[in-house]
Write an enzyme that holds these catalytic residues in place. Structure first.
Site, PDB file in Angstrom:
ATOM      1  CG  HIS A  34      -1.853  -1.085   1.361  1.00 54.68           C
ATOM      2  ND1 HIS A  34      -1.723  -2.103   2.265  1.00 54.68           N
ATOM      3  CD2 HIS A  34      -2.986  -1.345   0.668  1.00 54.68           C
ATOM      4  CE1 HIS A  34      -2.729  -2.943   2.142  1.00 54.68           C
ATOM      5  NE2 HIS A  34      -3.510  -2.520   1.177  1.00 54.68           N
ATOM      6  N   GLY A 144      -2.750  -2.216  -7.196  1.00 48.12           N
ATOM      7  CA  GLY A 144      -1.641  -3.139  -7.357  1.00 48.12           C
ATOM      8  C   GLY A 144      -1.923  -4.187  -8.427  1.00 48.12           C
ATOM      9  CE  LYS A 146      -1.009 -10.748  -3.257  1.00 42.88           C
ATOM     10  NZ  LYS A 146      -2.445 -10.523  -2.981  1.00 42.88           N
TER      11      LYS A 146
END
Ligand code: PAF
Length: 273
Positions: A34, A144, A146
């Site tokens: 973050h 992100g 991810k």
């Protein structure tokens, strides 16, 4: 840093903000991943807004909504130190009104892979992110890589609804040993954490095979499975940027994704080829 809990206040504040606004929506339990999003937002915008809201509509019954890590105090400090201008922390009643108009994730993109394992999850994500975007009205929003499928769905949402903002994808942040950072990593016992490393190792292996000239998706998948023998793999997927399965890897067009359970913890990771 201003901490705001209600809509009227943040909207009034937003109206007064000049220049560009970078926005990082989160569910809290902030980690280096973050922080990287916040730092990127900080360098690219005049103002930075972060939201912390554990969104109930994206959790399925039986998922970890109640035990999702909540660390308000630590999160505030992290945001303060990272130079966040506004931290928006609404409660559930502020964000949801009961019987609502509902958004739906795209029929294909929202219901394959993560959407197939967690049906309705992405409906909840688009519902809350649309609300957050409307409240904050950012110039840019940071997500992100991810959560690759979430990222693509939110890019589609912005395209499909002609929303005047840019979605900025940010590379996955990893521990030194390769484990992708996730708020859920704290659930891993030391022995599980060791086994979880096979996920990033398998992705590295895939990347090496591809660099050596391998393009066959089945061969790459087999090599990855071999590395992840000691964990419970839910899926390995070799797809294009719209999550359509590929038989042959194409450079700059492929994402390789893994979802696996290690003990009671479900982890996802990917690489973009
Ligand atoms: O990625 C997350 O943390 C969440 O899905 C998001 C985008 C903040 C929406 O609740």
């Amino acid at each position: 840093m201003q901490i705001i809990k209600n809509i009227e206040e943040i909207q009034a504040l937003r109206e007064k903000m000049e220049g560009s606004v970078g926005f990082v929506p989160t569910m809290g339990a902030l980690h280096q991943g973050h922080l990287t999003l916040i730092q990127r937002a900080r360098t690219e915008n005049d103002r930075v807004v972060v939201s912390i809201f554990v969104n109930p509509t994206q959790f399925l019954p039986g998922e970890d909504l109640d035990k999702y890590p909540r660390r308000e105090e630590a999160d505030r400090k992290i945001c303060e130190l990272a130079g966040v201008d506004v931290l928006f922390m609404p409660d559930i009643e502020t964000m949801y009104h009961g019987d609502e108009v509902k958004l739906k994730a795209p029929a294909y993109l929202g219901y394959v892979l993560e959407g197939n394992r967690r049906p309705g999850h992405f409906d909840g994500v688009v519902q809350v992110v649309m609300k957050l975007f409307n409240i904050v009205q950012p110039t840019r929003a940071y997500f992100g890589k991810k959560d690759a499928q979430q990222l693509r769905i939110l890019q589609k949402m912005v395209e499909d609804f002609f929303m005047p903002l840019e979605i900025v994808p940010v590379d996955t942040v990893r521990e030194e040993d390769g484990l992708a950072l996730s708020s859920r990593n704290i659930y891993l016992k030391p022995e599980e954490r060791k086994r979880a490393l096979s996920i990033s190792r398998s992705l590295k292996r895939a990347s090496r095979l591809i660099m050596a000239g391998e393009t066959d998706a089945d061969a790459i998948e087999m090599a990855m499975k071999d590395i992840m023998k000691e964990i419970d793999v839910e899926y390995i997927a070799i797809v294009d940027r719209d999550f359509r399965p590929l038989r042959k890897v194409e450079i700059k067009k492929t994402i390789i994704l893994v979802a696996a359970r290690v003990g009671a913890t479900r982890l996802i990771d990917n690489i973009w080829i």
